[in-house]
Motif scaffolding. Structure first.
Motif, PDB file in Angstrom:
ATOM      1  N   VAL A   1       0.635  -0.857   0.396  1.00 18.00           N
ATOM      2  CA  VAL A   1       0.083   0.415  -0.193  1.00 18.00           C
ATOM      3  C   VAL A   1       0.705   1.517   0.205  1.00 18.00           C
ATOM      4  O   VAL A   1       1.066   2.352  -0.823  1.00 18.00           O
ATOM      5  CB  VAL A   1      -0.681  -0.116   1.928  1.00 18.00           C
ATOM      6  CG1 VAL A   1      -1.653   1.868   1.383  1.00 18.00           C
ATOM      7  CG2 VAL A   1      -1.799  -1.516   1.132  1.00 18.00           C
ATOM      8  N   ARG A   2       1.940   1.235   0.666  1.00 16.71           N
ATOM      9  CA  ARG A   2       2.850   2.853   0.444  1.00 16.71           C
ATOM     10  C   ARG A   2       3.474   2.912  -0.596  1.00 16.71           C
ATOM     11  O   ARG A   2       3.242   4.529  -1.089  1.00 16.71           O
ATOM     12  CB  ARG A   2       4.066   2.695   1.801  1.00 16.71           C
ATOM     13  CG  ARG A   2       4.841   3.243   1.928  1.00 16.71           C
ATOM     14  CD  ARG A   2       5.941   2.899   3.230  1.00 16.71           C
ATOM     15  NE  ARG A   2       6.527   3.717   3.443  1.00 16.71           N
ATOM     16  CZ  ARG A   2       7.823   4.352   4.205  1.00 16.71           C
ATOM     17  NH1 ARG A   2       8.195   3.127   4.697  1.00 16.71           N
ATOM     18  NH2 ARG A   2       8.955   4.986   4.406  1.00 16.71           N
TER      19      ARG A   2
ATOM     20  N   PHE B   1       0.780   7.095  -6.710  1.00 22.89           N
ATOM     21  CA  PHE B   1      -0.354   8.181  -6.985  1.00 22.89           C
ATOM     22  C   PHE B   1       0.508   9.190  -6.829  1.00 22.89           C
ATOM     23  O   PHE B   1       0.114   9.552  -8.155  1.00 22.89           O
ATOM     24  CB  PHE B   1      -1.675   7.689  -6.410  1.00 22.89           C
ATOM     25  CG  PHE B   1      -2.156   6.602  -7.167  1.00 22.89           C
ATOM     26  CD1 PHE B   1      -3.392   7.388  -7.862  1.00 22.89           C
ATOM     27  CD2 PHE B   1      -1.912   5.215  -7.259  1.00 22.89           C
ATOM     28  CE1 PHE B   1      -3.552   6.043  -8.912  1.00 22.89           C
ATOM     29  CE2 PHE B   1      -3.174   4.435  -7.838  1.00 22.89           C
ATOM     30  CZ  PHE B   1      -3.805   5.705  -8.640  1.00 22.89           C
ATOM     31  N   ARG B   2       0.713   9.701  -5.840  1.00 25.91           N
ATOM     32  CA  ARG B   2       0.892  11.168  -5.328  1.00 25.91           C
ATOM     33  C   ARG B   2       2.296  11.853  -6.409  1.00 25.91           C
ATOM     34  O   ARG B   2       2.683  12.488  -6.754  1.00 25.91           O
ATOM     35  CB  ARG B   2       1.258  11.298  -4.093  1.00 25.91           C
ATOM     36  CG  ARG B   2       1.777  12.729  -3.114  1.00 25.91           C
ATOM     37  CD  ARG B   2       1.501  13.128  -2.024  1.00 25.91           C
ATOM     38  NE  ARG B   2       0.117  12.722  -1.666  1.00 25.91           N
ATOM     39  CZ  ARG B   2      -0.893  13.323  -1.401  1.00 25.91           C
ATOM     40  NH1 ARG B   2      -1.193  14.897  -1.486  1.00 25.91           N
ATOM     41  NH2 ARG B   2      -2.085  12.696  -0.742  1.00 25.91           N
ATOM     42  N   ALA B   3       3.314  11.340  -6.816  1.00 24.08           N
ATOM     43  CA  ALA B   3       5.001  11.256  -7.700  1.00 24.08           C
ATOM     44  C   ALA B   3       4.044  11.130  -8.589  1.00 24.08           C
ATOM     45  O   ALA B   3       4.687  12.062  -9.514  1.00 24.08           O
ATOM     46  CB  ALA B   3       5.539  10.108  -7.423  1.00 24.08           C
TER      47      ALA B   3
ATOM     48  N   ILE C   1      -6.889   8.239  -3.535  1.00 23.57           N
ATOM     49  CA  ILE C   1      -8.390   8.976  -3.166  1.00 23.57           C
ATOM     50  C   ILE C   1      -8.949   9.955  -4.069  1.00 23.57           C
ATOM     51  O   ILE C   1     -10.438   9.922  -4.461  1.00 23.57           O
ATOM     52  CB  ILE C   1      -9.104   8.950  -1.746  1.00 23.57           C
ATOM     53  CG1 ILE C   1      -8.994   7.576  -0.870  1.00 23.57           C
ATOM     54  CG2 ILE C   1     -10.657   9.472  -1.485  1.00 23.57           C
ATOM     55  CD1 ILE C   1      -9.081   6.560  -1.190  1.00 23.57           C
ATOM     56  N   THR C   2      -8.227  11.109  -3.764  1.00 26.82           N
ATOM     57  CA  THR C   2      -8.588  12.620  -4.024  1.00 26.82           C
ATOM     58  C   THR C   2      -8.337  11.964  -6.195  1.00 26.82           C
ATOM     59  O   THR C   2      -9.477  13.038  -6.265  1.00 26.82           O
ATOM     60  CB  THR C   2      -7.052  13.472  -4.131  1.00 26.82           C
ATOM     61  OG1 THR C   2      -7.486  14.116  -2.558  1.00 26.82           O
ATOM     62  CG2 THR C   2      -7.642  14.672  -4.863  1.00 26.82           C
ATOM     63  N   TRP C   3      -7.540  11.241  -6.251  1.00 23.74           N
ATOM     64  CA  TRP C   3      -7.321  11.138  -7.707  1.00 23.74           C
ATOM     65  C   TRP C   3      -8.688  10.517  -8.054  1.00 23.74           C
ATOM     66  O   TRP C   3      -9.314  10.699  -8.853  1.00 23.74           O
ATOM     67  CB  TRP C   3      -5.898  10.137  -8.064  1.00 23.74           C
ATOM     68  CG  TRP C   3      -6.287   9.610 -10.210  1.00 23.74           C
ATOM     69  CD1 TRP C   3      -5.583  11.214 -10.832  1.00 23.74           C
ATOM     70  CD2 TRP C   3      -6.535   8.615 -10.338  1.00 23.74           C
ATOM     71  NE1 TRP C   3      -5.304  10.080 -11.716  1.00 23.74           N
ATOM     72  CE2 TRP C   3      -5.875   8.740 -11.590  1.00 23.74           C
ATOM     73  CE3 TRP C   3      -7.725   7.576  -9.758  1.00 23.74           C
ATOM     74  CZ2 TRP C   3      -6.737   7.807 -12.485  1.00 23.74           C
ATOM     75  CZ3 TRP C   3      -7.759   6.777 -11.656  1.00 23.74           C
ATOM     76  CH2 TRP C   3      -7.117   6.811 -12.212  1.00 23.74           C
ATOM     77  N   ARG C   4      -9.529   9.048  -7.927  1.00 21.44           N
ATOM     78  CA  ARG C   4     -10.585   8.423  -7.734  1.00 21.44           C
ATOM     79  C   ARG C   4     -12.206   9.285  -8.202  1.00 21.44           C
ATOM     80  O   ARG C   4     -11.963   9.376  -8.441  1.00 21.44           O
ATOM     81  CB  ARG C   4     -10.315   7.062  -6.951  1.00 21.44           C
ATOM     82  CG  ARG C   4     -11.832   6.231  -7.158  1.00 21.44           C
ATOM     83  CD  ARG C   4     -11.485   5.359  -5.774  1.00 21.44           C
ATOM     84  NE  ARG C   4     -11.898   5.425  -4.670  1.00 21.44           N
ATOM     85  CZ  ARG C   4     -12.050   4.802  -4.003  1.00 21.44           C
ATOM     86  NH1 ARG C   4     -12.198   3.220  -4.074  1.00 21.44           N
ATOM     87  NH2 ARG C   4     -12.739   5.074  -2.795  1.00 21.44           N
ATOM     88  N   THR C   5     -11.923  10.486  -6.274  1.00 20.99           N
ATOM     89  CA  THR C   5     -12.747  11.299  -6.606  1.00 20.99           C
ATOM     90  C   THR C   5     -12.688  12.026  -8.261  1.00 20.99           C
ATOM     91  O   THR C   5     -14.065  11.801  -8.761  1.00 20.99           O
ATOM     92  CB  THR C   5     -12.928  12.144  -5.005  1.00 20.99           C
ATOM     93  OG1 THR C   5     -12.629  11.265  -4.506  1.00 20.99           O
ATOM     94  CG2 THR C   5     -13.784  13.073  -5.775  1.00 20.99           C
TER      95      THR C   5
END
Length: 240
Positions: free
Chosen positions: A171-172, A178-180, A187-191
């Motif tokens: 998960v880490r 995802f952030r990089a 979560i924000t990207w999926r939203t």
């Protein structure tokens, strides 16, 4: 004389690729049921069902198919094109615009209804507002496969721990990637993906409750709150 050179309707197949190229003719690509990715001017553009992308003439572009389906491309004469958008531009295709484009594809160049249909099509073409949600596609294959699946099925409820288990990583690691790669948390990207998928549904007249369920929200209130966070507006703004 019509500014349209040709209208091509195709079935986009999974994993089909259009290699980098350029041509002087500007074009519109509309996805009716496919999910496409276009790379134009070094930026990725997602074209889910109900969306279209304008590509000015002379700009290098490439593309690929994330989810098979129907698509249509309109190519314009460089000298007679009435569309003045200078940059690649996204737009939505509602039911009326879709019917007009389909009609133009069916009829012959000399059909007497063509001038009126072309004029109405051009009137209905509206660029998406500045706050339109741009979804950055990651390049790393470990998370790109997740991104492509979520774009094709935004209601997918699997959390990052489940995805990590399925692709045999931590998960880490996925969280960091995802952030990089996108500048956003998972979560924000999926939203953003879900809200973007909701816009054409709302524009078609689908109720807020039905749209919320279709893009993965069990409670309409949660969908409305997420929609407002991402766009600054309520879903009702997009209803016809």
């Amino acid at each position: 004389m019509s500014p349209i050179l040709c209208i091509d309707r195709d079935t986009a197949r999974d994993d089909e690729v259009l290699h980098l190229h350029a041509h002087p003719e500007p074009m519109l690509t509309w996805s009716s049921t496919a999910t496409l990715r276009g790379t134009v001017a070094h930026r990725d553009w997602l074209i889910p069902p109900g969306y279209g992308l304008w590509v000015p003439g002379g700009i290098e572009h490439s593309g690929s198919v994330l989810h098979a389906g129907e698509m249509l491309t309109i190519t314009f004469s460089p000298d007679r094109c009435p569309i003045t958008w200078a940059e690649p531009t996204c737009f939505t295709v509602g039911s009326l615009l879709g019917e007009i484009i389909t009609h133009l594809h069916r009829i012959t160049p000399d059909d007497r209804s063509r001038p009126g249909a072309e004029a109405l099509m051009l009137q209905l073409l509206t660029p998406l507002p500045a706050h339109h949600i741009h979804v950055t596609m990651p390049a790393d294959p470990r998370i790109r496969v997740i991104a492509e699946r979520l774009i094709a099925r935004p209601a997918d409820q699997r959390e990052l721990a489940v995805w990590a288990d399925q692709i045999h990583t931590s998960v880490r690691t996925l969280s960091r990637l995802f952030r990089a790669e996108t500048g956003l948390s998972f979560i924000t990207w999926r939203t953003h993906v879900r809200i973007r998928a909701a816009v054409p549904m709302l524009a078609e007249g689908t109720s807020v409750n039905a749209t919320a369920r279709a893009v993965g929200y069990r409670k309409p209130s949660a969908f409305i709150a997420a929609f407002r966070r991402v766009t600054g507006q309520t879903p009702g703004t997009y209803l016809p």
